[in-house]
Motif scaffolding. Structure first.
Motif, PDB file in Angstrom:
ATOM      1  N   LEU A 175      -7.735 -10.092  -3.440  1.00  0.00           N
ATOM      2  CA  LEU A 175      -7.550  -9.776  -4.858  1.00  0.00           C
ATOM      3  C   LEU A 175      -8.842  -9.247  -5.460  1.00  0.00           C
ATOM      4  CD1 LEU A 175      -5.245 -12.464  -6.444  1.00  0.00           C
ATOM      5  CD2 LEU A 175      -4.894 -10.013  -6.329  1.00  0.00           C
ATOM      6  N   PHE A 176      -9.967  -9.771  -4.970  1.00  0.00           N
ATOM      7  CA  PHE A 176     -11.244  -9.265  -5.472  1.00  0.00           C
ATOM      8  C   PHE A 176     -11.593  -7.928  -4.832  1.00  0.00           C
ATOM      9  CE2 PHE A 176     -11.968 -13.661  -6.852  1.00  0.00           C
ATOM     10  CZ  PHE A 176     -12.439 -13.400  -8.121  1.00  0.00           C
ATOM     11  N   ALA A 177     -11.400  -7.843  -3.516  1.00  0.00           N
ATOM     12  CA  ALA A 177     -11.831  -6.642  -2.798  1.00  0.00           C
ATOM     13  C   ALA A 177     -10.864  -5.485  -3.019  1.00  0.00           C
ATOM     14  CB  ALA A 177     -11.976  -6.959  -1.321  1.00  0.00           C
ATOM     15  N   LEU A 178      -9.576  -5.724  -2.841  1.00  0.00           N
ATOM     16  CA  LEU A 178      -8.577  -4.662  -2.961  1.00  0.00           C
ATOM     17  C   LEU A 178      -7.474  -5.123  -3.906  1.00  0.00           C
ATOM     18  CD1 LEU A 178      -7.904  -4.313   0.865  1.00  0.00           C
ATOM     19  CD2 LEU A 178      -9.661  -3.074  -0.383  1.00  0.00           C
ATOM     20  N   PRO A 179      -7.713  -5.079  -5.196  1.00  0.00           N
ATOM     21  CA  PRO A 179      -6.719  -5.633  -6.122  1.00  0.00           C
ATOM     22  C   PRO A 179      -5.378  -4.897  -6.055  1.00  0.00           C
ATOM     23  CG  PRO A 179      -8.467  -4.495  -7.301  1.00  0.00           C
ATOM     24  CD  PRO A 179      -8.898  -4.584  -5.881  1.00  0.00           C
ATOM     25  N   GLY A 180      -5.355  -3.690  -5.533  1.00  0.00           N
ATOM     26  CA  GLY A 180      -4.089  -2.956  -5.452  1.00  0.00           C
ATOM     27  C   GLY A 180      -3.290  -3.296  -4.209  1.00  0.00           C
ATOM     28  N   GLY A 181      -3.862  -4.097  -3.315  1.00  0.00           N
ATOM     29  CA  GLY A 181      -3.174  -4.420  -2.082  1.00  0.00           C
ATOM     30  C   GLY A 181      -3.513  -3.440  -0.975  1.00  0.00           C
ATOM     31  N   ILE A 182      -3.079  -3.821   0.238  1.00  0.00           N
ATOM     32  CA  ILE A 182      -3.463  -3.053   1.427  1.00  0.00           C
ATOM     33  C   ILE A 182      -2.913  -1.622   1.378  1.00  0.00           C
ATOM     34  CG2 ILE A 182      -3.145  -2.923   3.926  1.00  0.00           C
ATOM     35  CD1 ILE A 182      -3.113  -6.080   3.796  1.00  0.00           C
ATOM     36  N   ILE A 183      -1.655  -1.484   0.938  1.00  0.00           N
ATOM     37  CA  ILE A 183      -1.031  -0.161   0.976  1.00  0.00           C
ATOM     38  C   ILE A 183      -1.740   0.830   0.063  1.00  0.00           C
ATOM     39  CG2 ILE A 183       0.981   0.934  -0.089  1.00  0.00           C
ATOM     40  CD1 ILE A 183       1.347   0.590   2.818  1.00  0.00           C
ATOM     41  N   ARG A 184      -2.059   0.410  -1.159  1.00  0.00           N
ATOM     42  CA  ARG A 184      -2.733   1.329  -2.084  1.00  0.00           C
ATOM     43  C   ARG A 184      -4.106   1.719  -1.550  1.00  0.00           C
ATOM     44  NH1 ARG A 184      -0.198  -1.694  -5.869  1.00  0.00           N
ATOM     45  NH2 ARG A 184       1.256  -0.554  -7.205  1.00  0.00           N
ATOM     46  N   TRP A 185      -4.786   0.733  -0.968  1.00  0.00           N
ATOM     47  CA  TRP A 185      -6.111   0.999  -0.415  1.00  0.00           C
ATOM     48  C   TRP A 185      -5.985   2.003   0.733  1.00  0.00           C
ATOM     49  CZ3 TRP A 185      -7.750  -0.610   4.587  1.00  0.00           C
ATOM     50  CH2 TRP A 185      -9.107  -0.434   4.844  1.00  0.00           C
ATOM     51  N   ALA A 186      -4.988   1.777   1.606  1.00  0.00           N
ATOM     52  CA  ALA A 186      -4.836   2.650   2.773  1.00  0.00           C
ATOM     53  C   ALA A 186      -4.460   4.064   2.348  1.00  0.00           C
ATOM     54  CB  ALA A 186      -3.783   2.070   3.719  1.00  0.00           C
TER      55      ALA A 186
ATOM     56  N   PRO B 139      -1.355  -6.232 -10.297  1.00  0.00           N
ATOM     57  CA  PRO B 139      -1.774  -7.627 -10.524  1.00  0.00           C
ATOM     58  C   PRO B 139      -2.687  -7.759 -11.739  1.00  0.00           C
ATOM     59  CG  PRO B 139      -2.034  -7.048  -8.230  1.00  0.00           C
ATOM     60  CD  PRO B 139      -1.694  -5.778  -8.953  1.00  0.00           C
ATOM     61  N   GLU B 140      -3.556  -6.766 -11.942  1.00  0.00           N
ATOM     62  CA  GLU B 140      -4.456  -6.836 -13.097  1.00  0.00           C
ATOM     63  C   GLU B 140      -3.678  -6.732 -14.402  1.00  0.00           C
ATOM     64  OE1 GLU B 140      -8.638  -4.930 -11.555  1.00  0.00           O
ATOM     65  OE2 GLU B 140      -6.909  -3.630 -11.661  1.00  0.00           O
ATOM     66  N   GLN B 141      -2.692  -5.824 -14.419  1.00  0.00           N
ATOM     67  CA  GLN B 141      -1.881  -5.647 -15.619  1.00  0.00           C
ATOM     68  C   GLN B 141      -1.120  -6.936 -15.938  1.00  0.00           C
ATOM     69  OE1 GLN B 141      -1.628  -2.893 -17.699  1.00  0.00           O
ATOM     70  NE2 GLN B 141      -0.388  -4.234 -18.995  1.00  0.00           N
TER      71      GLN B 141
END
Lengths: 384, 267
Positions: free
Chosen positions: A322-333, A361-363
């Protein structure tokens, strides 16, 4: 330029053309084909593990379509799995219905449960709704324990007929395909729903309900639709899993707090509000747990084997991610992928433009804190 | 539509005896009252909005403009009184139904969907209010949304996200999103707050053009800067009641209005 435009506007058929579709879709299709061929290379235990992972992927997707998209966070999605699973099991055991008949009834009952939870969602916001969803499956479990004569309490119902008359021992590859088929079907249905007009309306509800009303759309209608769709799909997965070796109609398989929370963890890890992310997150979570159970390492201070602490491990991973990739793995990839392809094509990669936009998650977190402040700190303004 | 003076007399009469009939205009408020606890925010307010006019709805801060506005757009129902739209009683109708009936609004504190581009913000307003719709896949929506973006002056910024837009751009987005719902009447809430002189002028030009295309507009504002050159007629309220009504010149010279305003600094 005009060529480019025309390929973008050719609509659904154009999007499904494997030659012109974006790289990530091609990779996804190749992945599905490989998974389809997987039973040829793995043993029967592994096949069942994968089948269980697919079911969990469907759970996570069913959570994502309502909570990830519309921001109506459900802490008790097990309710829908449970209603579907118990309905099908009871009809099969008590009235001798074939699973092919009892499963659809389970889906309908779960959809009704979706309406029962969805209607309060029209009035209750954020934290209040979450409390209702948190408590609902707990009540259901208590009912099952209270009427143990029907529901067999914590033990749950066992001895239901397997799907298609398959053998629990020997037909593992077939169970793999049953679960895989369900997984692909649900992925396709939810992908289409969220990529057509309903998807943007769902996410707009997460962003700002008043603004949705202001463009002439009924948030209530779309929220109920999301709840019913989600509940029906969760109920389908719950009803099917009780007819496979992966689970029976018991609180542990369908309704426990662990299930409810792991579904959320899976969807957030994979990428909340993407469907594909939830699917991958759900599958990965079960496979990861399977790997953990094989680790003999004992955590020194607690004197507990790490395999017993899988829930703690997932929670820690979720916090870190949640700290490193708040958008999740798919958005990061997809972000990295897009950057790389632009590099490869020799274009100047655009600097990440997502600096200002919040991830789901932030929203949701922001909406929650706002609503909690209204509940708890209503008088703060007067004190200053 | 008869002459301008006719207008004045008719609505003057309205203000005098406080009764209106449902067919007096496109939108008619009949003795709208809104109380919050013991506080009377809107005090039996009656007026009519004529078709294809630009009506200024003016009042100092806290005069009850936003409350009246919210009673009309369906954010909350009035305590008593009736709202007529196109001759039909629409009191207490919810917000999205009002939009479908052709009454759109903009938000004073802009409320774009931050998670998507300008184009997609406008596209959402074109989405039908149906459970299952594949309209978006046929590409028509996108074309139409692009057209609306160009119409409100965002043609070159369609692919930006709202947080990349300046203040005036966000106002244009609010207008674009409201226009996409195909309104007959558009309620614009405090459009000029925070805009520079030239920006006020270009937004005014846009609103005038939209009126010439058949739109009726109600522009709400607490100060009259920029407003007097835009509106055909104005209504000034204070403490929830109407204190003046007439053409811009008459309002400006009205002693009650001057008293209400000149204590402050903005006229």
């Amino acid at each position: 330029m005009s060529d480019n435009d025309s390929t973008q506007t050719t609509g659904v058929l154009g999007r499904l053309n494997p030659i012109t579709m974006p790289l990530r879709y091609k990779l996804g299709l190749v992945g599905l084909v490989l998974l389809g061929a997987l039973p040829m290379f793995i043993d029967s235990t592994m096949a069942l593990t994968f089948a269980g992972a697919y079911f969990f992927g469907v759970y996570a997707m069913s959570w994502d379509v309502v909570s990830g998209y519309t921001g109506q966070i459900s802490f008790g999605h097990g309710l829908f799995f449970g209603v579907g699973g118990y309905t099908s099991a009871l009809l099969n055991l008590g009235h001798g219905f074939d699973p092919l008949l009892s499963i659809p009834v389970g889906v309908v009952m779960a959809a009704l449960a979706g309406i029962i939870i969805g209607v309060p969602a029209l009035r209750l916001k954020g934290p209040y709704l979450s409390l209702v969803t948190l408590v609902a499956p707990l009540i259901l479990v208590q009912i099952f324990i209270y009427r143990s004569d029907i529901f067999n309490g914590e033990q749950g119902l066992s001895g239901v007929d397997p799907l298609f008359g398959l053998n629990t021992f020997g037909d593992e590859a077939m169970f793999y395909y049953v679960a895989f088929g369900l997984f692909v079907f649900v992925l396709a249905v939810l992908w289409i729903v969220t990529r057509t007009d309903a998807g943007p309306v769902f996410t707009a509800i997460r962003e700002d309900e008043d603004a949705v009303e202001a463009v002439g759309l009924s948030p209530a209608k779309f929220k109920i639709m999301a709840f019913v769709l989600s509940a029906a799909i969760g109920g389908l997965a719950g009803a099917m899993i009780v007819h496979t070796p992966n689970g029976n109609a018991s609180p542990t398989t369908l309704l426990s707090i662990t299930v409810n929370v792991e579904v959320i963890i899976a969807a957030i890890l994979g990428g909340m509000g993407t469907i594909v992310g939830a699917a991958i997150g759900g599958v990965a979570l079960i496979l990861l747990r399977d790997q953990l159970s094989a680790v003999d390492l004992v955590v020194p201070l607690f004197d507990t084997p790490i395999s017993d602490m899988d829930f703690l491990v997932f929670t820690l991973i979720t916090f870190v991610l949640l700290f490193a990739l708040p958008g999740g793995i798919i958005r990061w990839a997809t972000g990295i992928g897009g950057w790389l392809t632009q590099r490869v094509r020799g274009e100047d990669p655009e600097i990440a433009a997502d600096g200002g936009t919040k991830t789901p998650p932030e929203q949701v977190y922001e909406n929650y804190t706002e609503e909690l402040r209204e509940i708890l700190g209503g008088d703060d303004d007067d004190e200053h | 539509m008869s002459t301008e003076t006719d207008h004045g007399e008719e609505t003057d009469a309205v203000a005098a005896n406080g009764s209106v009939s449902p067919d007096d205009g496109l939108l008619v408020l009949d003795e709208i009252r809104k109380e919050f606890g013991g506080l009377v925010a809107v005090d039996d307010l009656s007026f009519a909005v004529e078709e294809q006019e630009i009506l200024g709805f003016i009042g100092p801060n806290g005069a009850g403009k936003s409350t009246t506005f919210n009673c009309v757009v369906g954010r909350f129902p009035p305590t008593s009184g009736t709202v007529y739209y196109k001759g039909e009683d629409v009191t207490g109708t919810n917000a999205h139904t009002m939009v479908q009936k052709g009454l759109a609004r903009t938000f004073q504190e802009f409320r774009p969907f931050e998670d998507r581009t300008v184009l997609k913000n406008v596209s959402l307003a074109l989405t039908p209010n149906r459970m299952f719709s594949m309209q978006g896949l046929r590409g028509k929506t996108k074309e139409k949304a692009a057209e609306i973006c160009k119409r409100v002056g965002l043609g070159d910024r369609m692919h930006m996200t709202p947080d990349e837009l300046p203040h005036a751009g966000l106002l244009r987005l609010e207008l674009g999103r409201a226009l996409a719902t195909k309104p007959d009447l558009l309620l614009v809430d405090e459009p000029f707050a925070g805009l520079s002189g030239p920006e006020v002028e270009s937004i005014s030009d846009l609103l005038l053009e939209l009126r010439d295309e058949g739109l009726t507009l109600v522009v709400v504002d607490h100060n009259m800067r920029g407003l007097l050159s835009l509106i055909d007629r104005g209504i000034v309220i204070q403490f929830g009641s109407m204190i003046a009504e007439g053409d811009p010149e008459a309002i400006k010279n009205d002693p009650t209005v001057q008293e209400a305003y000149l204590g402050g600094d903005e006229l």
